[in-house]
Design an enzyme around this catalytic site. Structure first.
Site, mmCIF file in Angstrom:
data_model
loop_
_atom_site.group_PDB
_atom_site.id
_atom_site.type_symbol
_atom_site.label_atom_id
_atom_site.label_comp_id
_atom_site.label_asym_id
_atom_site.label_seq_id
_atom_site.Cartn_x
_atom_site.Cartn_y
_atom_site.Cartn_z
ATOM 1 N N SER A 1 0.733 -1.128 -0.133
ATOM 2 C CA SER A 1 -0.095 -0.143 0.063
ATOM 3 C C SER A 1 0.969 1.253 -0.043
ATOM 4 C CB SER A 1 -1.041 0.156 1.220
ATOM 5 O OG SER A 1 -1.908 -1.053 1.110
ATOM 6 N N SER B 1 -2.225 -3.933 -3.032
ATOM 7 C CA SER B 1 -1.657 -2.580 -2.521
ATOM 8 C C SER B 1 -2.772 -1.670 -2.366
ATOM 9 C CB SER B 1 -0.495 -2.001 -3.339
ATOM 10 O OG SER B 1 -0.095 -0.837 -2.875
ATOM 11 N N ASP C 1 -3.969 1.977 -2.391
ATOM 12 C CA ASP C 1 -3.423 3.172 -3.035
ATOM 13 C C ASP C 1 -4.438 4.304 -2.885
ATOM 14 O OD1 ASP C 1 -1.435 1.622 -3.463
ATOM 15 O OD2 ASP C 1 -1.888 1.259 -5.562
#
Length: 365
Positions: free
Chosen positions: A243, A281, A283
């Site tokens: 992230s 991830s 984001d």
């Protein structure tokens, strides 16, 4: 422009590599007047590698004065609380905290406790703090109750203007980026608008990317730095996971929708460092404008018959601000990578630092 952090750690430009744009004097989010950053860094034993970062849009004494704000999620495998209220009102009026995935709750409580203790008039009804996270479970025992509300309060109290530390500090303490030690990074760009000059600052908690993707100053160096990559050997099926949180600040007068437009340009800056955006991830990005202080209030109960006024940059003149976002985000990630050393943590897990001298040699080639 500062080439080292306050602790003397190198920043990316100290490697002698040029990047586009005009940085502010500190090349940091704190180039935006009034914006302050504070850290609580927790490192102890073999398994505590975590912390809290606090970003104050305004000084402590006026922290409750709303700012125009917007947010954007490139990939939703992450958390940023308070975003439904941001969408509803376009206003941000509390410190923004960044920590690890399982410490969102204590930090949320910590912001409420800080406001109740220091700004009691702001705690009479309800508070919806913005708390964001990235995962530090490779180096840190993320399930341990290490981060407590008091640590969040301490980060807010420690928030200061001026040059700020980068690398393995605050919420970025246990984070990794492109298989190297990552964490906290910042940068800024100056934007001319008629006779005015404004600042766009970026702060990243960088915990994303696969080593093979890493691109620096336009050069795809990841494959040439593929050795010594224990993180991806450990999590080969989820390379690139982790992230990234990005907070943007500006003193340019913007509408909430224009702040959202800034956040939508963050992925372009991240892409310059190589990432293609892993499914694993989260984001998530936030932007706020410190201009138009006194507007966007949302008192309870609201006074009837009133009006508020916003002064803003015309939409057709936003391109230079978008460019500043892309440039500042790219450099903030590179600063997070550069201002670091190798770290060993939970169960002996080790993350190497970016080999700076070797990198310079590759870039010169």
């Amino acid at each position: 422009m500062t080439l080292k952090t306050p602790a003397g750690k190198p920043r990316f430009r100290s490697l002698g590599v040029d990047l586009p744009g005009r940085p502010g004097p500190l090349n940091a989010i704190t180039d935006v007047p009034g914006v302050a950053v504070g850290y609580t860094t927790l490192v102890s034993g073999e398994s505590v590698r975590t912390g809290v970062t606090a970003i104050l849009p305004r000084p402590h004494e006026t922290v409750a004065h709303p700012c125009a704000a917007g947010w954007y999620s490139l990939n939703g495998n992450g958390e940023m609380t308070g975003t439904t209220w941001l969408t509803e009102t376009g206003a941000l009026s509390l410190p923004v905290l960044i920590t690890n995935t399982h410490a969102v709750g204590p930090c949320h409580r910590g912001v409420i406790d800080w406001v109740a203790a220091n700004k009691p008039d702001g705690a009479h009804e309800w508070l919806l703090p913005v708390i964001a996270e990235t995962w530090d479970g490779y180096l840190n025992d993320i399930n341990a109750p290490t981060v407590q509300p008091a640590h969040a309060m301490a980060a807010i109290e420690a928030a200061a203007t001026g040059a700020i530390e980068e690398g393995s500090v605050g919420g970025g303490t246990g984070m990794n980026c492109y298989g190297f030690k990552g964490g906290s990074g910042t940068a800024s760009r100056l934007v001319s608008h008629g006779p005015q000059e404004y600042t766009v600052g970026a702060f990243v908690q960088a915990n994303f990317g696969s080593r093979r993707e890493l691109t620096i100053a336009g050069s795809p160096v990841g494959a040439l730095l593929a050795d010594d990559n224990p993180l991806e050997e450990w999590a080969v099926a989820q390379a690139g996971a982790g992230s990234v949180i990005v907070v943007l600040a500006t003193d340019a007068p913007l509408l909430p929708g224009q702040c959202t437009a800034l956040t939508r340009r963050v992925p372009l800056g991240l892409a310059r460092t190589g990432t293609s955006g892993s499914h694993f991830s989260g984001d998530v990005f936030l932007a706020f404008s410190t201009a138009n202080e006194g507007a966007l209030t949302s008192g309870f109960p609201a006074e009837s018959g009133g009006f508020e006024t916003l002064r803003f940059v015309p939409w057709g003149l936003m391109d230079s601000f978008y460019e500043a976002v892309v440039q500042a985000v790219e450099e903030a990630v590179l600063n997070a990578l550069t201002a670091n050393e190798t770290m060993t943590g939970r169960e002996g897990h080790r993350t190497p630092h970016l080999p700076r001298e070797r990198l310079v040699g590759l870039l010169r080639r």
